[in-house]
Design a protein around this motif. Structure first.
Motif, short mmCIF file in Angstrom:
data_model
loop_
_atom_site.label_atom_id
_atom_site.label_comp_id
_atom_site.label_asym_id
_atom_site.label_seq_id
_atom_site.Cartn_x
_atom_site.Cartn_y
_atom_site.Cartn_z
N LYS A 123 0.84 -1.19 0.11
CA LYS A 123 0.12 -0.33 -0.06
C LYS A 123 0.89 1.69 -0.28
CE LYS A 123 -4.06 -1.81 2.13
NZ LYS A 123 -5.25 -2.12 2.78
N ALA A 124 1.72 0.93 0.62
CA ALA A 124 2.79 2.50 1.03
C ALA A 124 3.77 2.70 -0.23
CB ALA A 124 3.67 2.15 2.33
N GLU A 125 3.88 1.10 -1.29
CA GLU A 125 4.11 2.32 -2.13
C GLU A 125 3.82 2.50 -3.26
OE1 GLU A 125 7.62 -1.28 -5.25
OE2 GLU A 125 6.34 -2.14 -3.47
N GLY A 126 2.21 1.55 -3.37
CA GLY A 126 1.27 1.84 -4.45
C GLY A 126 0.51 3.24 -3.68
N ALA A 127 0.64 4.46 -2.83
CA ALA A 127 0.61 5.31 -2.62
C ALA A 127 1.58 6.36 -2.94
CB ALA A 127 0.44 5.72 -1.27
N VAL A 128 3.34 5.96 -2.43
CA VAL A 128 4.72 6.67 -3.26
C VAL A 128 4.08 6.23 -4.83
CG1 VAL A 128 6.39 6.35 -3.74
CG2 VAL A 128 6.10 6.24 -1.58
N GLY A 129 4.17 5.80 -5.62
CA GLY A 129 3.68 5.49 -6.70
C GLY A 129 2.33 6.89 -7.63
N ASP A 130 2.01 6.43 -6.50
CA ASP A 130 0.46 7.63 -7.22
C ASP A 130 0.91 8.64 -6.92
OD1 ASP A 130 -1.19 5.88 -7.97
OD2 ASP A 130 -2.63 5.06 -5.56
N ALA A 131 1.67 9.00 -5.84
CA ALA A 131 2.24 10.29 -5.51
C ALA A 131 3.12 10.42 -6.71
CB ALA A 131 2.83 10.56 -4.00
N THR A 132 4.38 10.30 -7.17
CA THR A 132 4.87 10.88 -8.01
C THR A 132 5.13 10.40 -9.73
OG1 THR A 132 6.05 7.79 -7.82
CG2 THR A 132 7.30 9.90 -6.52
N GLY A 133 3.15 9.54 -9.80
CA GLY A 133 3.31 9.57 -11.25
C GLY A 133 3.44 8.37 -11.58
N ASP A 134 4.51 7.22 -11.28
CA ASP A 134 5.25 6.67 -11.87
C ASP A 134 4.65 5.30 -11.82
OD1 ASP A 134 6.94 5.17 -12.81
OD2 ASP A 134 8.40 4.49 -10.55
N ALA A 135 4.08 4.68 -13.09
CA ALA A 135 2.70 3.39 -12.63
C ALA A 135 3.45 1.62 -13.16
CB ALA A 135 3.04 3.40 -14.60
N GLU A 136 4.83 2.24 -13.30
CA GLU A 136 5.68 0.59 -12.44
C GLU A 136 6.10 1.18 -11.33
OE1 GLU A 136 10.59 -0.48 -12.66
OE2 GLU A 136 9.65 0.62 -14.65
N THR A 137 5.73 1.40 -10.61
CA THR A 137 6.20 1.69 -8.75
C THR A 137 4.38 0.97 -7.89
OG1 THR A 137 7.74 3.20 -8.56
CG2 THR A 137 6.49 2.77 -6.86
N GLN A 138 3.63 2.10 -9.04
CA GLN A 138 2.11 1.67 -8.55
C GLN A 138 1.50 -0.09 -8.66
OE1 GLN A 138 0.03 4.02 -11.09
NE2 GLN A 138 -0.19 5.94 -9.88
N ALA A 139 2.38 -0.24 -9.94
CA ALA A 139 1.81 -1.38 -10.13
C ALA A 139 2.58 -2.62 -9.33
CB ALA A 139 2.21 -1.78 -11.51
N SER A 140 3.95 -2.51 -9.30
CA SER A 140 4.59 -3.24 -7.77
C SER A 140 3.95 -2.66 -6.70
CB SER A 140 6.26 -2.48 -8.19
OG SER A 140 6.83 -3.74 -7.08
N GLY A 141 3.41 -1.62 -6.74
CA GLY A 141 3.13 -1.67 -5.04
C GLY A 141 1.50 -2.96 -4.71
N ARG A 142 0.57 -2.66 -5.53
CA ARG A 142 -0.34 -3.32 -5.84
C ARG A 142 -0.50 -4.92 -5.61
NH1 ARG A 142 -1.91 1.48 -4.72
NH2 ARG A 142 -3.17 2.91 -6.16
N ALA A 143 0.61 -5.22 -6.58
CA ALA A 143 1.16 -6.62 -6.76
C ALA A 143 2.09 -7.19 -5.27
CB ALA A 143 2.45 -6.42 -7.91
#
Length: 124
Positions: free
Chosen positions: A16-36
């Protein structure tokens, strides 16, 4: 509490934290990694919950078995007394049930007579 539940909850929180960081930075790869990672953590947590439930059910069954073994004399006596009361209250029903059980056992324990082997006829 099972270690899979702890690790699963930690992975889920990290995801969840990684997905939130990905959302904040707009990085799709970090968002996907966080969701996984979040999904993997949730699955591991559910696995740990299932193991805990199975362990609890097994412990309960063992406790029931130990209790029945320790109080076996009382259980048999109470069962005999209940059967005696039932037969005294309804003797005809008890007789019919006993006859049905005897008939079923007779059917199960008797064999069909053996048939002689078929005779082969040779035509010439």
């Amino acid at each position: 509490m099972d270690k899979d539940r702890i690790y699963g909850s930690a992975k889920e929180f990290t995801g969840k934290a990684e997905g939130a960081v990905g959302d904040a930075t707009g990085d799709a790869e970090t968002q996907a990694s966080g969701r996984a990672r979040e999904a993997a953590g949730a699955a591991q947590d559910l696995y740990g919950q299932a193991k805990d439930a199975a362990r609890g059910a097994a412990d309960t069954a063992v406790n029931y078995a130990k209790d029945a073994y320790q109080h076996r004399g009382e259980t048999i006596r109470s069962g005999q007394q209940a059967m005696t009361r039932s037969v005294q209250d309804n003797p005809l029903g008890a007789l019919l049930i006993a006859g049905g059980i005897g008939f079923a056992l007779a059917l199960l324990l008797t064999r069909q007579p053996r048939r002689p082997p078929p005779r082969w006829r040779y035509f010439s």
